[in-house]
Scaffold this motif. Structure first.
Motif, PDB file in Angstrom:
ATOM      1  N   GLU A 260      37.035  51.340  43.552  1.00 59.20           N
ATOM      2  CA  GLU A 260      35.809  51.527  44.335  1.00 59.20           C
ATOM      3  C   GLU A 260      35.119  52.843  43.975  1.00 59.20           C
ATOM      4  O   GLU A 260      33.898  52.883  43.771  1.00 59.20           O
ATOM      5  N   ARG A 261      35.899  53.909  43.874  1.00 56.41           N
ATOM      6  CA  ARG A 261      35.303  55.223  43.541  1.00 56.41           C
ATOM      7  C   ARG A 261      34.650  55.193  42.164  1.00 56.41           C
ATOM      8  O   ARG A 261      33.515  55.636  41.986  1.00 56.41           O
ATOM      9  N   ASN A 262      35.385  54.646  41.190  1.00 57.58           N
ATOM     10  CA  ASN A 262      34.844  54.613  39.824  1.00 57.58           C
ATOM     11  C   ASN A 262      33.615  53.723  39.724  1.00 57.58           C
ATOM     12  O   ASN A 262      32.663  54.035  39.017  1.00 57.58           O
ATOM     13  N   PHE A 263      33.658  52.611  40.446  1.00 54.58           N
ATOM     14  CA  PHE A 263      32.537  51.665  40.371  1.00 54.58           C
ATOM     15  C   PHE A 263      31.284  52.287  40.987  1.00 54.58           C
ATOM     16  O   PHE A 263      30.197  52.224  40.410  1.00 54.58           O
TER      17      PHE A 263
ATOM     18  N   ALA B 292      25.847  54.628  43.183  1.00 58.29           N
ATOM     19  CA  ALA B 292      25.817  54.461  44.646  1.00 58.29           C
ATOM     20  C   ALA B 292      26.848  55.428  45.222  1.00 58.29           C
ATOM     21  O   ALA B 292      27.754  55.860  44.510  1.00 58.29           O
ATOM     22  N   THR B 293      26.739  55.767  46.515  1.00 61.04           N
ATOM     23  CA  THR B 293      27.734  56.686  47.060  1.00 61.04           C
ATOM     24  C   THR B 293      29.004  55.956  47.472  1.00 61.04           C
ATOM     25  O   THR B 293      30.076  56.543  47.507  1.00 61.04           O
ATOM     26  N   GLN B 294      28.898  54.647  47.757  1.00 63.09           N
ATOM     27  CA  GLN B 294      30.058  53.898  48.237  1.00 63.09           C
ATOM     28  C   GLN B 294      30.149  52.541  47.564  1.00 63.09           C
ATOM     29  O   GLN B 294      29.118  51.907  47.295  1.00 63.09           O
ATOM     30  N   ALA B 295      31.372  52.110  47.319  1.00 64.82           N
ATOM     31  CA  ALA B 295      31.599  50.736  46.858  1.00 64.82           C
ATOM     32  C   ALA B 295      32.743  50.164  47.676  1.00 64.82           C
ATOM     33  O   ALA B 295      33.721  50.867  47.969  1.00 64.82           O
ATOM     34  N   ILE B 296      32.620  48.920  48.067  1.00 65.68           N
ATOM     35  CA  ILE B 296      33.615  48.251  48.904  1.00 65.68           C
ATOM     36  C   ILE B 296      34.062  46.989  48.173  1.00 65.68           C
ATOM     37  O   ILE B 296      33.269  46.061  47.966  1.00 65.68           O
ATOM     38  N   ALA B 297      35.333  46.966  47.777  1.00 65.79           N
ATOM     39  CA  ALA B 297      35.840  45.818  47.021  1.00 65.79           C
ATOM     40  C   ALA B 297      36.106  44.659  47.974  1.00 65.79           C
ATOM     41  O   ALA B 297      36.595  44.851  49.095  1.00 65.79           O
TER      42      ALA B 297
ATOM     43  N   THR C 283      35.669  41.109  34.566  1.00 67.69           N
ATOM     44  CA  THR C 283      36.422  40.177  35.412  1.00 67.69           C
ATOM     45  C   THR C 283      37.736  40.749  35.923  1.00 67.69           C
ATOM     46  O   THR C 283      38.389  41.554  35.250  1.00 67.69           O
ATOM     47  N   THR C 284      38.079  40.314  37.135  1.00 70.89           N
ATOM     48  CA  THR C 284      39.395  40.603  37.712  1.00 70.89           C
ATOM     49  C   THR C 284      40.068  39.275  38.092  1.00 70.89           C
ATOM     50  O   THR C 284      40.918  39.237  38.980  1.00 70.89           O
ATOM     51  N   GLY C 285      39.662  38.193  37.455  1.00 66.10           N
ATOM     52  CA  GLY C 285      40.145  36.857  37.835  1.00 66.10           C
ATOM     53  C   GLY C 285      39.221  36.286  38.885  1.00 66.10           C
ATOM     54  O   GLY C 285      38.447  35.368  38.633  1.00 66.10           O
ATOM     55  N   GLU C 286      39.314  36.802  40.088  1.00 68.56           N
ATOM     56  CA  GLU C 286      38.336  36.617  41.153  1.00 68.56           C
ATOM     57  C   GLU C 286      38.109  38.000  41.715  1.00 68.56           C
ATOM     58  O   GLU C 286      38.975  38.861  41.610  1.00 68.56           O
ATOM     59  N   GLY C 287      36.968  38.212  42.345  1.00 63.00           N
ATOM     60  CA  GLY C 287      36.756  39.517  42.964  1.00 63.00           C
ATOM     61  C   GLY C 287      35.288  39.822  43.099  1.00 63.00           C
ATOM     62  O   GLY C 287      34.444  39.178  42.468  1.00 63.00           O
TER      63      GLY C 287
END
Ligand SMILES: *Cc1c(COP(=O)(O)O)cnc(C)c1O
Length: 381
Positions: A38-41, A47-52, A185-189
């Motif tokens: 999330e931090r790297n993305f 953006a300041t935040q990412a939520i997986a 890809t992460t498979g799904e995600g």
């Protein structure tokens, strides 16, 4: 002859090693690797935040839920999109209002959205179709003064740019996909990016059953933590195994995009001689990652779309029809909508060609050869 697939995920021993490490660590559900991904993305897209989350679809569902949308609320969406886009609106009981798209980009725009706005319009879902960035800035200029939320379905758009900046920071809710058909890809995600701290906090809670403390935080605590369930939430979590893969994939983003753009430019050059054929291309204000490379057949093309798909398959090539139009699917039978002439022509006349990182020039020449033969353009021209 080898079969040329529509896409082949660019996964290697680094991803396999990262997944094994996650498994060996004993922490496989959402944990430290998800937090790092999330931090790297977020840093990557600005953006300041990412939520997986578990997929783009669950991310879009959460976005609709977060905005508090429900019965009687209208959300303007393109019909020309993968059906998850419109379904996300229906999950919360709101009404998708289909708007038409621009011919060149296959995206909605301020001009196509405007006629669909009513006093019940609460949000617009902008899709960056096939990776081609939509003109989000003019859509904000239309929607912001009216208090209409703009949500971006960026399922296909990691690495695409608007005025030199990556997609992911232009709206308060942008949702990406890591399905194998997409660029990373992460498979799904999936991943939601936002720069609103309050929304990030609530999205983290909503994806994890509405819990006041995350499982990872409870695990690290030195004294008993009795969690609370502050509201009804969901289980939309990503696993640490997926995030481990995602971290490696993210580090390859530039390489992947450069190769996709190189192959796309070669398609454009080789197919440019087919009269009337139009292709995916950069809009004036940005660049696409070419998640999908489509061609739109002219109405007088010697074979129809389905005939062309069949010929390609007969030649061990695996293309896809162009972007679907949800209003033509049984799942949306009877759903009222305005006329959608551009959408209907594009979905009827488009074909998506194979394009993947390890595709060779020979592979590409085979695809081009079949298209040129179908177009009755001499191979030597
Ligand atoms: C692939 C796709 C989705 C769904 O993504 P998942 O991660 O598979 O849920 C949603 N919208 C668009 C435009 C897509 O292309």
């Amino acid at each position: 002859m080898n079969v040329i697939p529509i896409i082949r995920p660019f996964l290697g021993p680094e991803e396999a090693a990262a997944a094994s490490e996650a498994i060996a660590s004993g922490w496989v559900a959402q944990g430290p690797r998800v937090a790092e991904f999330e931090r790297n993305f977020a840093a990557r897209v600005g953006a300041t935040q990412a939520i997986a989350v578990s997929s783009c679809t669950t991310g879009l569902h959460l976005a609709m839920h977060l905005l508090g949308l429900g019965a009687g609320d209208e959300v303007v969406v393109p019909s020309l999109s993968f059906i998850a886009t419109q379904n996300a609106v229906r999950y919360v009981g709101a009404t998708p209002v289909f708007c038409d798209v621009e011919e060149a980009t296959q995206n909605i725009s301020a001009a196509t959205i405007e006629p669909c706005l009513t006093p019940a319009t609460k949000a617009v879902m902008v899709v960056h179709q096939g990776g081609i960035p939509a003109d989000v800035k003019s859509i904000h200029a239309l929607c912001d003064p009216l208090g209409i939320a703009v949500v971006e379905d960026a399922a296909c758009a990691i690495g695409s740019t608007i005025d030199g900046e990556l997609v992911g920071k232009h709206s308060d809710l942008v949702v990406f996909s890591f399905h194998p058909r997409k660029v990373l890809t992460t498979g799904e995600g999936g991943m939601i990016t936002t720069s609103r701290e309050d929304w990030a906090e609530r999205l983290r809670r909503l994806r994890e059953h509405g819990m006041s403390v995350s499982a990872a935080a409870r695990h690290g605590a030195k004294s008993p933590v009795i969690e609370q369930y502050l509201e009804m939430g969901f289980n939309f979590r990503m696993t640490d195994i997926q995030a481990a893969v995602g971290l490696v994939q993210l580090s390859k983003l530039d390489v992947i995009i450069a190769r996709r753009r190189e192959l796309a430019a070669r398609y454009q050059e080789l197919l440019g001689e087919i009269p009337g054929l139009t292709m995916a291309q950069d809009p004036s204000f940005g660049t696409t990652n070419y998640q999908s490379f489509w061609v739109v057949l002219p109405d007088d093309f010697p074979v129809g779309r389905d005939g062309l798909l069949q010929t390609m398959m007969d030649n061990q090539i695996s293309p896809r029809r162009g972007i679907m139009a949800s209003h033509l699917e049984p799942a949306y039978a009877g759903h009222p909508h305005r006329p959608l002439p551009v959408t209907e022509r594009l979905t009827r006349q488009s074909v998506i060609l194979p394009l993947f990182h390890t595709m060779t020039e020979d592979d590409q020449d085979r695809v081009v050869g079949v298209l040129r033969d179908a177009a009755l353009v001499p191979a030597s021209a």
